[in-house]
Motif scaffolding. Structure first.
Motif, PDB file in Angstrom:
ATOM      1  N   THR A 121     -62.304  36.039  63.277  1.00  0.00           N
ATOM      2  CA  THR A 121     -59.948  36.327  64.366  1.00  0.00           C
ATOM      3  C   THR A 121     -59.837  34.850  63.838  1.00  0.00           C
ATOM      4  OG1 THR A 121     -61.322  37.956  66.041  1.00  0.00           O
ATOM      5  CG2 THR A 121     -59.667  36.126  66.727  1.00  0.00           C
ATOM      6  N   ILE A 122     -58.633  34.587  63.694  1.00  0.00           N
ATOM      7  CA  ILE A 122     -57.878  33.774  63.028  1.00  0.00           C
ATOM      8  C   ILE A 122     -55.863  34.018  64.099  1.00  0.00           C
ATOM      9  CG2 ILE A 122     -59.134  33.408  61.556  1.00  0.00           C
ATOM     10  CD1 ILE A 122     -56.206  34.047  59.506  1.00  0.00           C
ATOM     11  N   LYS A 123     -55.549  32.794  64.150  1.00  0.00           N
ATOM     12  CA  LYS A 123     -53.969  32.882  64.162  1.00  0.00           C
ATOM     13  C   LYS A 123     -53.180  33.740  62.814  1.00  0.00           C
ATOM     14  CE  LYS A 123     -52.967  30.167  68.446  1.00  0.00           C
ATOM     15  NZ  LYS A 123     -52.282  29.831  68.791  1.00  0.00           N
ATOM     16  N   VAL A 124     -51.596  34.582  63.326  1.00  0.00           N
ATOM     17  CA  VAL A 124     -51.472  34.910  62.397  1.00  0.00           C
ATOM     18  C   VAL A 124     -50.173  34.949  62.074  1.00  0.00           C
ATOM     19  CG1 VAL A 124     -51.653  37.384  60.820  1.00  0.00           C
ATOM     20  CG2 VAL A 124     -52.972  36.672  61.484  1.00  0.00           C
ATOM     21  N   SER A 125     -48.971  34.181  61.301  1.00  0.00           N
ATOM     22  CA  SER A 125     -47.689  34.556  61.365  1.00  0.00           C
ATOM     23  C   SER A 125     -47.152  35.400  60.279  1.00  0.00           C
ATOM     24  CB  SER A 125     -47.317  33.132  60.524  1.00  0.00           C
ATOM     25  OG  SER A 125     -47.848  32.797  59.094  1.00  0.00           O
ATOM     26  N   ASP A 126     -45.820  35.515  60.202  1.00  0.00           N
ATOM     27  CA  ASP A 126     -45.289  36.725  59.329  1.00  0.00           C
ATOM     28  C   ASP A 126     -45.486  36.993  58.218  1.00  0.00           C
ATOM     29  OD1 ASP A 126     -44.000  37.581  61.786  1.00  0.00           O
ATOM     30  OD2 ASP A 126     -42.239  36.507  61.620  1.00  0.00           O
ATOM     31  N   ARG A 127     -45.916  35.440  57.258  1.00  0.00           N
ATOM     32  CA  ARG A 127     -46.078  35.354  56.202  1.00  0.00           C
ATOM     33  C   ARG A 127     -47.708  34.122  56.315  1.00  0.00           C
ATOM     34  NH1 ARG A 127     -42.328  32.146  53.584  1.00  0.00           N
ATOM     35  NH2 ARG A 127     -43.144  32.442  51.589  1.00  0.00           N
ATOM     36  N   MET A 128     -48.209  34.886  55.137  1.00  0.00           N
ATOM     37  CA  MET A 128     -49.055  34.062  55.209  1.00  0.00           C
ATOM     38  C   MET A 128     -50.043  33.817  53.864  1.00  0.00           C
ATOM     39  SD  MET A 128     -50.918  33.503  58.581  1.00  0.00           S
ATOM     40  CE  MET A 128     -52.807  33.204  58.221  1.00  0.00           C
ATOM     41  N   GLU A 129     -50.231  33.141  53.579  1.00  0.00           N
ATOM     42  CA  GLU A 129     -50.781  32.785  52.015  1.00  0.00           C
ATOM     43  C   GLU A 129     -52.234  32.851  52.114  1.00  0.00           C
ATOM     44  OE1 GLU A 129     -50.522  29.417  48.590  1.00  0.00           O
ATOM     45  OE2 GLU A 129     -50.400  28.365  50.222  1.00  0.00           O
ATOM     46  N   ALA A 130     -52.985  33.505  51.302  1.00  0.00           N
ATOM     47  CA  ALA A 130     -55.070  33.191  51.224  1.00  0.00           C
ATOM     48  C   ALA A 130     -55.059  32.819  49.378  1.00  0.00           C
ATOM     49  CB  ALA A 130     -55.899  34.477  51.409  1.00  0.00           C
ATOM     50  N   ARG A 131     -55.985  31.821  49.143  1.00  0.00           N
ATOM     51  CA  ARG A 131     -56.048  30.901  48.086  1.00  0.00           C
ATOM     52  C   ARG A 131     -58.097  31.073  48.165  1.00  0.00           C
ATOM     53  NH1 ARG A 131     -52.751  28.485  44.464  1.00  0.00           N
ATOM     54  NH2 ARG A 131     -50.367  28.292  46.686  1.00  0.00           N
ATOM     55  N   LEU A 132     -58.194  31.422  46.894  1.00  0.00           N
ATOM     56  CA  LEU A 132     -59.665  31.245  46.579  1.00  0.00           C
ATOM     57  C   LEU A 132     -59.694  29.795  45.304  1.00  0.00           C
ATOM     58  CD1 LEU A 132     -62.323  32.691  47.287  1.00  0.00           C
ATOM     59  CD2 LEU A 132     -62.179  33.839  45.133  1.00  0.00           C
ATOM     60  N   SER A 133     -60.516  29.459  45.970  1.00  0.00           N
ATOM     61  CA  SER A 133     -60.719  28.094  44.586  1.00  0.00           C
ATOM     62  C   SER A 133     -62.733  27.045  44.343  1.00  0.00           C
ATOM     63  CB  SER A 133     -60.086  26.875  45.115  1.00  0.00           C
ATOM     64  OG  SER A 133     -60.576  26.662  46.565  1.00  0.00           O
ATOM     65  N   GLY A 134     -62.715  27.056  43.555  1.00  0.00           N
ATOM     66  CA  GLY A 134     -64.505  26.557  43.478  1.00  0.00           C
ATOM     67  C   GLY A 134     -64.022  26.040  42.104  1.00  0.00           C
ATOM     68  N   TYR A 135     -64.583  24.885  41.546  1.00  0.00           N
ATOM     69  CA  TYR A 135     -64.267  23.460  40.628  1.00  0.00           C
ATOM     70  C   TYR A 135     -65.325  24.780  39.288  1.00  0.00           C
ATOM     71  CZ  TYR A 135     -64.594  19.925  37.522  1.00  0.00           C
ATOM     72  OH  TYR A 135     -65.068  19.419  36.096  1.00  0.00           O
ATOM     73  N   MET A 136     -66.072  25.412  39.728  1.00  0.00           N
ATOM     74  CA  MET A 136     -67.190  26.074  38.751  1.00  0.00           C
ATOM     75  C   MET A 136     -66.898  27.452  38.662  1.00  0.00           C
ATOM     76  SD  MET A 136     -68.175  22.898  37.936  1.00  0.00           S
ATOM     77  CE  MET A 136     -69.549  24.185  36.326  1.00  0.00           C
ATOM     78  N   PHE A 137     -65.852  27.781  38.867  1.00  0.00           N
ATOM     79  CA  PHE A 137     -65.094  29.236  38.537  1.00  0.00           C
ATOM     80  C   PHE A 137     -63.748  29.338  38.117  1.00  0.00           C
ATOM     81  CE2 PHE A 137     -68.258  28.948  41.986  1.00  0.00           C
ATOM     82  CZ  PHE A 137     -68.964  29.942  41.739  1.00  0.00           C
ATOM     83  N   GLN A 138     -64.030  30.056  36.767  1.00  0.00           N
ATOM     84  CA  GLN A 138     -62.538  30.780  36.728  1.00  0.00           C
ATOM     85  C   GLN A 138     -62.304  31.833  37.941  1.00  0.00           C
ATOM     86  OE1 GLN A 138     -62.041  31.767  32.527  1.00  0.00           O
ATOM     87  NE2 GLN A 138     -60.806  32.390  32.719  1.00  0.00           N
ATOM     88  N   ILE A 139     -60.856  31.282  38.485  1.00  0.00           N
ATOM     89  CA  ILE A 139     -60.469  32.333  39.121  1.00  0.00           C
ATOM     90  C   ILE A 139     -59.323  33.096  38.737  1.00  0.00           C
ATOM     91  CG2 ILE A 139     -59.474  32.292  41.512  1.00  0.00           C
ATOM     92  CD1 ILE A 139     -61.741  30.275  42.262  1.00  0.00           C
ATOM     93  N   THR A 140     -58.967  34.061  39.074  1.00  0.00           N
ATOM     94  CA  THR A 140     -57.412  35.500  38.614  1.00  0.00           C
ATOM     95  C   THR A 140     -57.544  35.962  39.726  1.00  0.00           C
ATOM     96  OG1 THR A 140     -58.445  35.162  35.957  1.00  0.00           O
ATOM     97  CG2 THR A 140     -56.814  36.570  37.038  1.00  0.00           C
TER      98      THR A 140
END
Length: 246
Positions: free
Chosen positions: A119-138
């Protein structure tokens, strides 16, 4: 007689003129002093105003706290694979809802892996980002999305490992707040998950040849090729010498 009678009159005129002159000089001096004092006072006020900025109408930290307190609570769910092959390209799926529960949202995840909810707090606009140095992420979907109060919001990424071993993936959720007319990011929560990347024996052999083909060519293939050429040349010489002369 005229000269005698005019002396008192001339004296009165002189005294009257002299008195007016003195009054005019006094007024001029007062005006000059007032102008100088006003100039010094004006310069002092200007210096004070330059050295001290006017206080802001709303303190930014207080404004941020107000926006955070006004944010609604929502639930999220996503899949977190724990073990994959180096040739795999799993998809990470994230769902956000203001009208569902964590358990119900977990059931909506269709991609493989451990189901994680919060459960998290939510605004009208949200950004979700996935990152990891040893992975190629698209990113398959837009990482910045408007949030619906009735419908689920979905993010998706395709992940391809670069190397075997245990590596971390980071999922960061950020609220975009409107502050002073600008969209300002505020990180809400970050999830860290470890994924173990496996490599089979066949894949190890293939990777070895792929990464060391220059060395193999110089150290093994060229000497073997030279030996085969010498052996072939020797056989040709023996064959030609054993042939009968005509």
């Amino acid at each position: 007689m005229l000269s005698i009678s005019n002396k008192p009159l001339n004296r009165e005129l002189f005294l009257s003129w002299y008195l007016r002159w003195k009054i005019g000089i006094g007024i001029a001096v007062l005006v000059a002093l007032f102008a100088v004092a006003s100039s010094f006072l004006f310069l002092g006020v200007m210096t004070e105003n330059i050295g001290m900025a006017p206080p802001p109408k709303d303190s930014p930290p207080g404004n941020v706290d107000k926006l955070l307190n006004e944010m609604e609570f929502g639930v999220i769910a996503f899949n977190a694979p724990t073990n994959i092959n180096i040739d795999d390209s799993p998809q990470i799926q994230l769902l956000l809802s203001l009208a569902s529960t964590v358990e119900a949202l977990k059931q909506s995840i269709t991609e493989e892996g451990e189901k994680v909810g919060a459960t998290i707090k939510v605004s009208d606009r949200m950004e979700a980002r996935l990152s990891g140095y040893m992975f190629q992420i698209t990113a398959i979907t837009s990482e910045v999305q408007a949030i619906s109060k009735s419908l689920e919001t979905e993010w998706k990424w395709e992940v391809h490992p670069k190397k075997e071993g245990k590596h971390k993936l980071h999922l960061t959720l950020t609220a975009l707040l409107e502050i002073d007319g600008r969209s300002t990011p505020r990180t809400i929560r970050t999830f860290d998950k470890v994924i173990e990347v496996n490599v089979t024996a066949t894949q190890n052999l293939s990777l070895f040849f792929k990464n060391n083909w220059q060395w193999l060519w110089a150290a093994i293939l060229l000497p073997v090729g030279g030996w085969l050429w010498k052996r072939r040349k020797k056989q040709l010489t023996i064959t030609s010498s054993s042939m009968p002369l005509t």
